[in-house]
Motif scaffolding. Structure first.
Motif, PDB file in Angstrom:
ATOM      1  N   GLN A 162       0.806  -1.216   0.000  1.00 52.42           N
ATOM      2  CA  GLN A 162       0.000   0.000   0.000  1.00 52.42           C
ATOM      3  C   GLN A 162       0.836   1.262   0.000  1.00 52.42           C
ATOM      4  O   GLN A 162       0.296   2.368   0.084  1.00 52.42           O
ATOM      5  CB  GLN A 162      -0.944  -0.026   1.213  1.00 52.42           C
ATOM      6  CG  GLN A 162      -1.899  -1.210   1.171  1.00 52.42           C
ATOM      7  CD  GLN A 162      -2.701  -1.372   2.448  1.00 52.42           C
ATOM      8  OE1 GLN A 162      -2.318  -0.900   3.510  1.00 52.42           O
ATOM      9  NE2 GLN A 162      -3.824  -2.065   2.330  1.00 52.42           N
ATOM     10  N   GLU A 163       2.166   1.111  -0.099  1.00 54.95           N
ATOM     11  CA  GLU A 163       3.073   2.259  -0.112  1.00 54.95           C
ATOM     12  C   GLU A 163       4.254   1.947  -1.026  1.00 54.95           C
ATOM     13  O   GLU A 163       4.919   0.921  -0.864  1.00 54.95           O
ATOM     14  CB  GLU A 163       3.564   2.567   1.301  1.00 54.95           C
ATOM     15  CG  GLU A 163       4.591   3.670   1.392  1.00 54.95           C
ATOM     16  CD  GLU A 163       4.125   4.981   0.762  1.00 54.95           C
ATOM     17  OE1 GLU A 163       4.745   5.420  -0.238  1.00 54.95           O
ATOM     18  OE2 GLU A 163       3.129   5.547   1.255  1.00 54.95           O
ATOM     19  N   ALA A 164       4.492   2.830  -2.015  1.00 60.12           N
ATOM     20  CA  ALA A 164       5.588   2.610  -2.959  1.00 60.12           C
ATOM     21  C   ALA A 164       6.923   3.087  -2.418  1.00 60.12           C
ATOM     22  O   ALA A 164       7.971   2.550  -2.789  1.00 60.12           O
ATOM     23  CB  ALA A 164       5.286   3.321  -4.275  1.00 60.12           C
ATOM     24  N   ASP A 165       6.914   4.088  -1.547  1.00 60.48           N
ATOM     25  CA  ASP A 165       8.154   4.591  -0.956  1.00 60.48           C
ATOM     26  C   ASP A 165       8.625   3.565   0.070  1.00 60.48           C
ATOM     27  O   ASP A 165       8.019   3.415   1.141  1.00 60.48           O
ATOM     28  CB  ASP A 165       7.913   5.946  -0.303  1.00 60.48           C
ATOM     29  CG  ASP A 165       9.205   6.627   0.134  1.00 60.48           C
ATOM     30  OD1 ASP A 165      10.156   5.912   0.522  1.00 60.48           O
ATOM     31  OD2 ASP A 165       9.249   7.871   0.106  1.00 60.48           O
ATOM     32  N   LEU A 166       9.697   2.854  -0.254  1.00 63.53           N
ATOM     33  CA  LEU A 166      10.137   1.777   0.624  1.00 63.53           C
ATOM     34  C   LEU A 166      10.594   2.284   1.984  1.00 63.53           C
ATOM     35  O   LEU A 166      10.545   1.557   2.975  1.00 63.53           O
ATOM     36  CB  LEU A 166      11.253   0.978  -0.041  1.00 63.53           C
ATOM     37  CG  LEU A 166      10.832   0.135  -1.245  1.00 63.53           C
ATOM     38  CD1 LEU A 166      12.033  -0.637  -1.800  1.00 63.53           C
ATOM     39  CD2 LEU A 166       9.708  -0.831  -0.890  1.00 63.53           C
ATOM     40  N   ARG A 167      11.013   3.547   2.060  1.00 65.49           N
ATOM     41  CA  ARG A 167      11.382   4.094   3.364  1.00 65.49           C
ATOM     42  C   ARG A 167      10.165   4.169   4.273  1.00 65.49           C
ATOM     43  O   ARG A 167      10.238   3.824   5.466  1.00 65.49           O
ATOM     44  CB  ARG A 167      12.013   5.482   3.182  1.00 65.49           C
ATOM     45  CG  ARG A 167      13.333   5.443   2.411  1.00 65.49           C
ATOM     46  CD  ARG A 167      13.706   6.780   1.839  1.00 65.49           C
ATOM     47  NE  ARG A 167      12.763   7.202   0.808  1.00 65.49           N
ATOM     48  CZ  ARG A 167      12.941   8.252   0.016  1.00 65.49           C
ATOM     49  NH1 ARG A 167      14.043   8.973   0.115  1.00 65.49           N
ATOM     50  NH2 ARG A 167      12.034   8.569  -0.895  1.00 65.49           N
ATOM     51  N   LEU A 168       9.039   4.587   3.728  1.00 63.93           N
ATOM     52  CA  LEU A 168       7.802   4.634   4.514  1.00 63.93           C
ATOM     53  C   LEU A 168       7.283   3.231   4.787  1.00 63.93           C
ATOM     54  O   LEU A 168       6.745   2.946   5.866  1.00 63.93           O
ATOM     55  CB  LEU A 168       6.750   5.466   3.777  1.00 63.93           C
ATOM     56  CG  LEU A 168       7.109   6.944   3.540  1.00 63.93           C
ATOM     57  CD1 LEU A 168       5.988   7.641   2.785  1.00 63.93           C
ATOM     58  CD2 LEU A 168       7.383   7.643   4.860  1.00 63.93           C
TER      59      LEU A 168
END
Length: 425
Positions: A162-168
């Motif tokens: 559900q999130e593409a930014d792997l940091r998030l």
């Protein structure tokens, strides 16, 4: 015990065989073990460049992961590996309560003292790319989707992305991650080293857009792990980066072609992915046996299926057994269904002893391999993108030497099962 420079733990069986293939294709002597190898077992094999263990951490709750991975971390530290690769799915799908990659990092980094924990964010040969910390993936075609808009992974029944930014994404898994974007690879070595140092002591996510990026990451891994053993996290691209740097080039060695099967092939497909469905539809060379998921708990029903499959194989036919499209309420029963499918596989193999088999589906592959009771797998040949054929090493005559394909649901093209019969088309 003789130290191997590279160690890897696959959080599922299908991905572990892909890592094995990438190391073997680079000319490294590698063996994938189904359980942690004993010193006596290792002594029989002679020097190895890479040692892997195929596990099931992807399906475990955090506490069970800690028990498993602390044991694995201690083993690989004892073996003296320079890089401990925690192999995850190339889509990085994970959830706080199941297969938590953050838990794996917390457990394993305690056994490897290097302050740098690289997270390799893409695998171009599988259509996985990471740019400015965001993950993109193809879905069987040329178009790359942001992972949280991917037609399959955004709707995964257990670990939807559900999130593409792997940091998030990693924040939701309980770990803080810094990142290094792809522009840094144009820096000279000293400047790149400074950029890595300035990123701090948190695990460092490396962008990946092409193989040249992997080569540069691999050089960093070699240089830093020579000082202190290192934990690295990512898909088989971690192994690719390591092997490319060892060879000093991006090109992998030529792979042997898989020869056509000389006897009937048995495939068990437990995956419900759209790609596996296409592969079933395209499997024109097989006699098909449909398995009812709601009846697989019944031993007498499984016995009927076993007899039907065995009769086909003995008659010289290739046989494909597959679970039909399960109702929505069957999703929660995926592991018990995979276990029952594994029992069916074990019984068929014990009765007919096919020389080449295939298993489609992550859980089905993990349970299936365990049911066959090998002690290890070695590389034979590639079959398709992200799909490998291995040789079973076992103390049991019924399975020793059997060729086996393990395939994740999204992996391979539509003709993947046909290729298993006729070799690389």
């Amino acid at each position: 015990m003789t130290a191997a420079p590279y160690g890897f733990y696959g959080d599922d069986f299908t991905g572990a065989t892909d890592t094995l293939a990438n190391l073997a294709r680079a000319g490294l002597r590698a063996m994938l073990f189904v359980e942690a190898p004993t010193p006596a077992r290792l002594a029989t094999l002679g020097p190895l460049d890479a040692i892997g263990v195929a596990g099931a951490a992807r399906a475990l709750a955090p506490q069970a992961m800690r028990v498993e991975l602390n044991r694995i971390g201690a083993l690989f530290a004892t073996l003296g590996v320079r890089v401990m690769h925690y192999k995850v799915c190339s889509t990085f799908d994970s959830a706080p309560g199941v297969g938590n990659i953050g838990v794996a990092i917390d457990c394993l980094r305690r056994h490897f003292g290097n302050a740098l924990v690289p997270i390799v964010g893409g695998q171009p040969n599988l259509g996985r790319y990471c740019a400015f910390g965001n993950l993109f993936a193809t879905a069987g075609g040329a178009q790359a989707y942001r992972i949280d808009r991917h037609p399959a992974m955004s709707r995964h029944p257990v670990t939807p992305m559900q999130e593409a930014d792997l940091r998030l994404h990693f924040q939701t898994l309980g770990v803080s991650v810094n990142s290094l974007d792809w522009r840094a690879y144009a820096f000279p070595d000293a400047a790149l080293s400074d950029a890595i140092e300035n990123a701090g002591n948190e695990p460092l996510l490396f962008d990946v857009l092409d193989d040249a990026h992997l080569l540069r990451i691999g050089r960093v891994m070699h240089e830093r792990s020579a000082r202190t053993p290192m934990l690295a996290v990512g898909a088989s691209s971690v192994a690719q980066a390591w092997a490319m740097a060892a060879a000093g080039q991006c090109e992998m060695t030529a792979s042997p072609s898989l020869e056509a099967a000389q006897s009937p092939v048995f495939v068990l497909a437990g995956s419900l992915s759209p790609m596996t469905e296409k592969q079933i539809e395209a499997a024109h060379s097989y006699r098909r046996v449909e398995l009812d998921p709601c009846a697989m708990h019944d031993a007498s029903y499984r016995d009927q299926c076993r007899a039907q499959i065995a009769d086909g194989l003995r008659a010289g036919r290739h046989v494909l057994a597959y679970t039909h499209r399960a109702p929505v309420d069957m999703k929660a029963d995926a592991a018990p269904l995979a276990a029952r499918c594994a029992e069916l596989l074990r019984d068929v193999v014990a009765e007919v002893r096919p020389k080449r088999i295939g298993i489609a589906g992550g859980d089905t592959s993990s349970f299936g391999v365990q049911a066959l009771r090998p002690w290890g797998l070695s590389y034979v040949a590639p079959l398709d993108r992200g799909v490998t054929v291995c040789r079973v090493h076992s103390d049991e005559a019924a399975t020793h030497g059997t060729e086996i394909m393990l395939k994740g649901g999204q992996m391979g093209g539509a003709d993947c099962f046909e290729r298993l019969v006729y070799g690389r088309l």
